[in-house]
Design an enzyme around this catalytic site. Structure first.
Site, PDB file in Angstrom:
ATOM      1  CG  HIS A   1     -13.939 -43.445 -36.157  1.00 49.78           C
ATOM      2  ND1 HIS A   1     -14.394 -42.474 -35.705  1.00 49.78           N
ATOM      3  CD2 HIS A   1     -12.904 -43.879 -35.704  1.00 49.78           C
ATOM      4  CE1 HIS A   1     -13.625 -41.964 -34.683  1.00 49.78           C
ATOM      5  NE2 HIS A   1     -12.564 -42.969 -34.561  1.00 49.78           N
TER       6      HIS A   1
ATOM      7  CG  HIS B   1     -12.538 -38.100 -27.533  1.00 45.48           C
ATOM      8  ND1 HIS B   1     -13.093 -39.333 -26.745  1.00 45.48           N
ATOM      9  CD2 HIS B   1     -12.264 -38.530 -28.659  1.00 45.48           C
ATOM     10  CE1 HIS B   1     -12.871 -40.075 -27.723  1.00 45.48           C
ATOM     11  NE2 HIS B   1     -12.459 -39.722 -28.805  1.00 45.48           N
TER      12      HIS B   1
ATOM     13  CG  ASP C   1      -9.419 -44.609 -34.540  1.00 46.92           C
ATOM     14  OD1 ASP C   1      -9.344 -43.486 -34.445  1.00 46.92           O
ATOM     15  OD2 ASP C   1     -10.210 -45.348 -33.963  1.00 46.92           O
TER      16      ASP C   1
ATOM     17  CG  ASP D   1     -18.045 -41.901 -34.705  1.00 46.83           C
ATOM     18  OD1 ASP D   1     -17.477 -42.647 -35.552  1.00 46.83           O
ATOM     19  OD2 ASP D   1     -18.657 -42.355 -33.700  1.00 46.83           O
TER      20      ASP D   1
ATOM     21  CD  GLU E   1     -13.749 -45.788 -32.553  1.00 44.53           C
ATOM     22  OE1 GLU E   1     -13.030 -46.405 -31.981  1.00 44.53           O
ATOM     23  OE2 GLU E   1     -13.958 -44.636 -32.219  1.00 44.53           O
ATOM     24  CD  GLU E   2     -14.842 -41.409 -31.048  1.00 49.35           C
ATOM     25  OE1 GLU E   2     -14.597 -41.811 -29.960  1.00 49.35           O
ATOM     26  OE2 GLU E   2     -13.844 -40.746 -31.645  1.00 49.35           O
TER      27      GLU E   2
ATOM     28  CG  ASP F   1     -10.535 -40.141 -32.589  1.00 47.39           C
ATOM     29  OD1 ASP F   1     -10.617 -41.037 -33.278  1.00 47.39           O
ATOM     30  OD2 ASP F   1     -10.759 -40.052 -31.353  1.00 47.39           O
TER      31      ASP F   1
END
Length: 409
Positions: free
Chosen positions: A80, A382, A200, A82, A177-178, A143
């Site tokens: 992903h 994150h 991921d 994002d 995705e997030e 990520d």
């Protein structure tokens, strides 16, 4: 080993691509659209076939045709674009070569933020490796830009080494995705593979085919606000009803008190006034029956708290988000076994455990393509303490190539 892997990754993380949960577009942000176009161009330049940007779902997909005559199953690799809801503007990655596994790594110039083995004992696993960290002001974006870089690099390697035999491989880079909606519009027919993997996961060796079942509850509470001095037997405090609602849930079934396969209720937002309040819960459990019971508990509390009133003061909008992909994947565990074998042949110890979360593969599996999750290498995702090892990304790239090779035998 892969000379373009690190430069590619650094280029990706410097591109801001946060998703936006409040947006009504797909992708949710224009920065993701721009990044998708960049990836599309790169795939074309690599020599991939049938490179497409799907404007409906925001996915870039491309094909590496089979170079074997016999029929073998087609594979997909997915990552992903994002990043999470943390500052991602002006990402300035730092490179720490030959890390000794012990030293404290300063992130910002002032030394306010550091990576140290006391807070992050996982650093000890990276002795002698090259680490890519943040500068303390942003997340890194490993990520899942490490996953994108690994897939892109693996495709480049296979194109440049036709002696490695493989079946048809398709890649997909998608948005959002997030914020949990990335795969909602995924076009299974267009992707057209027999099985796939999301790149991921976290540390080296992670191989996951079990996720949470997930739901969300949006709760609106209508109070009746009057002057506090004359409120007796009249005021209905929406905030207090919200507190009562929360206190009616099991106190120990929250994220901070659960692990492994234990589920939870998570109060993600609570705001309002005595007149009106809103609450958002996310509900998670690996077990489908317990998951359904958790949702029923939310409705039961709603009914109990509404009972004393002559109208519905508490309203609940409860909806499922995704389901445990194990229910799909366990019907054909060969796709897990191929990934496991690939790791073992590369001297990587597979770490097979449930995901305490979800992946795009959760939804894609239920759409018809079984899609386990493989490590991409990142740690502490994150936030400002995120880092990834170059060697971990190389190992993930090796796994992609080895899976393709094993599938063609």
């Amino acid at each position: 080993m892969y000379e373009n892997l690190l430069p590619r990754f650094l280029r990706y993380v410097k591109t801001e691509t946060r998703s936006d949960a409040t947006s009504t577009t797909t992708p949710s942000t224009q920065t993701q659209v721009a990044f998708a176009q960049t990836l599309k161009k790169e795939l074309e330049e690599l020599g991939m076939s049938d490179v497409i940007y799907n404007e409906t779902n925001g996915f870039v997909i491309a094909t590496l045709p089979s170079n074997v005559e016999k029929d073998v199953r087609s594979i997909g690799f997915i990552a992903h674009m994002d990043t999470a809801d943390f500052n991602a503007v002006n990402v300035s990655p730092q490179i720490v070569e030959n890390y000794d596994g012990e030293s404290t790594i300063p992130l910002d110039k002032e030394g306010k933020f550091t990576l140290n083995t006391k807070d992050f004992p996982n650093l000890k696993n990276y002795r002698g490796e090259t680490l890519i960290t943040t500068d303390g002001t942003t997340l890194l974006g490993a990520d899942d830009k490490s996953g994108i870089a690994e897939i892109m690099t693996a495709m480049e390697y296979l194109i440049n080494h036709p002696e490695i035999k493989h079946g048809t491989i398709r890649v997909a880079f998608g948005p959002d995705e997030e914020i949990g909606v990335g795969a909602d519009k995924f076009d299974v027919a267009q992707f057209n593979v027999d099985f796939a993997y999301t790149m991921d996961g976290g540390p080296v060796g992670e191989l996951q085919f079990e996720t949470f079942n997930a739901a969300q509850a949006e709760i609106t509470i209508q109070g009746k606000n009057v002057h506090p001095g004359t409120a007796k037997n009249t005021m209905i405090n929406a905030l207090q009803l919200g507190i009562d609602f929360h206190n009616a849930l099991p106190a120990d079934e929250v994220p901070e008190k659960t692990a492994g396969e234990e589920g939870f209720y998570h109060l993600a937002a609570f705001a309002g006034t005595p007149e009106e309040a809103t609450m958002t819960y996310i509900i998670r459990d690996h077990n489908r029956e317990i998951f359904e019971a958790r949702k029923a508990k939310i409705k039961e509390i709603q009914q109990t708290l509404n009972a004393p009133f002559d109208e519905e003061r508490i309203k609940v909008d409860l909806f499922d988000q995704y389901y445990n992909m194990r229910e799909v994947i366990e019907k054909d565990m060969s796709i897990v076994e191929i990934a496991k074998q690939a790791m073992e042949e590369l001297s990587i110890q597979p770490i097979i455990e449930p995901v305490r979360g979800g992946t795009d593969g959760s939804k894609i599996s239920y759409l018809g393509i079984p899609t386990p999750n493989i490590f991409a290498g990142g740690e502490n995702m994150h936030g400002r303490f995120e880092f990834v090892s170059l060697q971990a990304m190389e190992k993930a790239t090796n796994v992609i190539i080895k899976i393709a090779e094993l599938n063609a035998k």
